[in-house]
Design an enzyme around this catalytic site. Structure first.
Site, PDB file in Angstrom:
ATOM      1  N   GLU A   1      68.963 -14.578  -2.670  1.00 26.74           N
ATOM      2  CA  GLU A   1      68.236 -15.151  -3.928  1.00 26.74           C
ATOM      3  C   GLU A   1      68.209 -16.873  -4.068  1.00 26.74           C
ATOM      4  OE1 GLU A   1      67.560 -14.305  -8.605  1.00 26.74           O
ATOM      5  OE2 GLU A   1      69.519 -14.134  -7.491  1.00 26.74           O
TER       6      GLU A   1
ATOM      7  N   ASP B   1      64.065 -14.368 -10.124  1.00 27.30           N
ATOM      8  CA  ASP B   1      62.557 -13.805 -10.946  1.00 27.30           C
ATOM      9  C   ASP B   1      61.431 -14.153 -11.890  1.00 27.30           C
ATOM     10  OD1 ASP B   1      64.251 -15.760 -12.254  1.00 27.30           O
ATOM     11  OD2 ASP B   1      66.321 -14.307 -13.511  1.00 27.30           O
TER      12      ASP B   1
ATOM     13  N   ASP C   1      63.139 -19.955 -11.524  1.00 24.89           N
ATOM     14  CA  ASP C   1      64.588 -20.563 -11.173  1.00 24.89           C
ATOM     15  C   ASP C   1      65.080 -20.215 -10.267  1.00 24.89           C
ATOM     16  OD1 ASP C   1      65.977 -18.510 -12.409  1.00 24.89           O
ATOM     17  OD2 ASP C   1      67.985 -19.086 -11.737  1.00 24.89           O
TER      18      ASP C   1
ATOM     19  N   TYR D   1      73.475 -17.276 -17.821  1.00 22.18           N
ATOM     20  CA  TYR D   1      73.541 -18.698 -17.726  1.00 22.18           C
ATOM     21  C   TYR D   1      74.283 -19.298 -18.506  1.00 22.18           C
ATOM     22  CZ  TYR D   1      70.075 -18.966 -13.381  1.00 22.18           C
ATOM     23  OH  TYR D   1      69.662 -19.385 -12.030  1.00 22.18           O
TER      24      TYR D   1
END
Length: 505
Positions: A485, A96, A93, A244
């Site tokens: 990010e 990472d 996503d 999440y």
């Protein structure tokens, strides 16, 4: 999302505090917002191409021969083997190496919506946009193949985030975390159902058999999500949180999925489901955890598109009111505006990864403006009349800001423009490619590259980073992932928005 490592979190918090207090120098001081949001032109076609290319940099699994982002190689090809299933594929996503199915399916829903509404403006890029969708849906089909089981995540984030290594080198735990009838996860299951339903519309004209497979699975997964209700926080909380967690409850995902199933199938039962369960209050958020505004906009658009007896005046009005209230919460001159704008003109909601807000909201506003224009209607915000053209101008101001017309004179899309972020928080981009360094880089071997003062060696073309602070400043550093990010769900809605401006500007 790869930025909640213990050694990074305190730094992030400290920077947020000083940013909000205004201690960080504000490059937008005394900037005229009308100048920032004036008539400016960018190469929207180039930006569109690159925004889709970004997804190739996030691919997991065995890469195809058509892979254009060559510094990425095969990774995580054995995902699912310990569970006795093939769960290879899909997307990382962010920066990472974990596969989170909740935000991945939301990404797929918005990318599909982008193609449904604006695919006809994408030209040669439409092929790649569909490939990006199918890379996700092929994986989501695998994740829902076992009846009564939905895979929610691959990889232990707590372990993954302690390493800085290429996805091609991963030696961290790849546990497949699932929800089932006794340990439900309605939010992740419903979001997958929404993604499969939306994508079934994308492939309807080009691959009917695949479209049928997607829609049939979407119905099955939605039934599972609705029948066995509960949040995956309760069963998988220590693995999915805080990255999440479902902070807003799962009912909005159920409604979002039912809305897409209605649009994809035209079946009355899904329309009735939404009508029975729609909340009385207006939802004004659209992000990976909040789907209320998306449902209201989608259903309001459907009410304008379809001429059917089920869309009586009460049904139309119930969604139209909420969609209009959403518009009025966004437009700067509206007396009921609830969002903030930076001095440079960027729509801003405090929270992680801010650019997901202007990109997702822009897709909703642009889609709504399209149908308002066809119906020759406007939105009334108190005594202020908001025409469709005003919404389009507002969206364009957000697009132009992101692409470089801002107080930092920086494009927040990597690889676009003369100046863009060079120190993004992304493992694959930070570390030397397999071509440059064929030998394995173990868990801690990447630390010197993370700490390096040199720009990332691999340009993750098309990636949109988290974005600037409320005062328009941007720290180009890997140490502050809140800003640096990139995430798939920021790019997904921007694909459709850019396609619109390719054609109209």
């Amino acid at each position: 999302m790869g930025w909640w490592s213990p050694y990074i979190f305190p730094i992030v918090c400290m920077f947020l505090i000083v940013s909000v207090m205004g201690v960080v120098r504000n490059p937008a001081a005394n900037v005229d917002i009308n100048v920032i949001n004036g008539h400016h032109h960018h190469n929207y076609k180039e930006a569109l191409t690159k925004s889709i290319l970004f997804f190739e940099g996030q691919r997991s699994g065995k890469l195809p021969s058509t892979q254009r982002m060559k510094w990425r190689k095969d990774s995580a090809v054995n995902d699912g083997q310990y569970a006795g299933v093939d769960l290879s594929g899909g997307y990382y996503d962010a920066g990472d190496n974990v596969k989170y199915n909740f935000p991945m399916s939301f990404t797929t829903s918005l990318l599909s919506w982008s193609v449904i509404e604006f695919g006809k403006f994408m030209g040669s890029d439409l092929r790649y946009a569909k490939e990006a969708i199918q890379w996700a849906t092929d994986y989501l089909l695998k994740s829902t193949e076992t009846p009564g089981v939905v895979y929610a995540q691959i990889g232990d984030a707590n372990i993954d985030h302690s390493c800085w290594e290429r996805p091609e080198d991963m030696d961290t735990d790849r546990t497949a975390f699932a929800v089932n009838q006794t340990h439900p996860g309605s939010e992740v299951s419903a979001e997958i159902a929404a993604a499969l339903a939306a994508s079934s519309i994308v492939f309807r004209s080009s691959n009917m058999s695949y479209s049928h497979i997607l829609l049939r699975r979407a119905k099955q997964v939605f039934k599972f999500a609705d029948t066995y209700r509960g949040s995956y926080n309760d069963s998988l909380g220590k693995y999915v949180c805080p990255h999440y967690c479902d902070y807003g409850g799962y009912k909005d995902e159920l409604l979002w999925a039912a809305s897409w199933l209605y649009k994809a199938s035209n079946e009355r039962r899904y329309f009735d489901y939404v009508m029975r369960n729609k909340p009385k209050t207006t939802e004004i958020a659209i992000n990976w955890d909040a789907k209320g505004a998306g449902t209201n906009m989608l259903m309001s658009i459907e009410s304008m598109r379809k001429r059917s007896e089920i869309w009586d005046e009460h049904a139309k009005e119930s969604f139209r009111i909420k969609a209009d209230e959403f518009v009025c919460s966004i437009v700067p001159e509206s007396p009921s505006k609830t969002v903030e704008y930076s001095p440079g003109g960027l729509l801003f909601e405090l929270g992680g990864c801010n650019l997901q807000n202007p990109t997702a909201i822009s897709l909703l506003l642009l889609a709504y403006a399209r149908y308002l224009n066809e119906a020759d209607e406007s939105v009334r915000c108190g005594n202020t009349i908001v025409a469709p053209s005003r919404l389009i101008r507002l969206v364009k101001s957000q697009v132009d800001y992101i692409l470089g017309h801002n107080p930092m004179n920086m494009s927040y899309m990597v690889g676009y423009g003369k100046k863009y972020p060079n120190f993004i928080h992304h493992r694959g981009s930070t570390l030397p490619s397999m071509d440059e360094h064929p030998g394995r880089l173990k868990c801690q071997d990447g630390s010197p590259y993370f700490k390096s003062s040199k720009p990332n060696p691999n340009v993750l073309v098309g990636a949109i980073v988290g974005g600037p602070a409320l005062n328009d400043s941007y720290p180009d550093t890997r140490w502050l992932p809140y800003y640096s990010e990139p995430t798939t769900y920021v790019n997904a809605p921007f694909v459709g928005v850019l396609a619109y401006f390719v054609h109209h500007h």
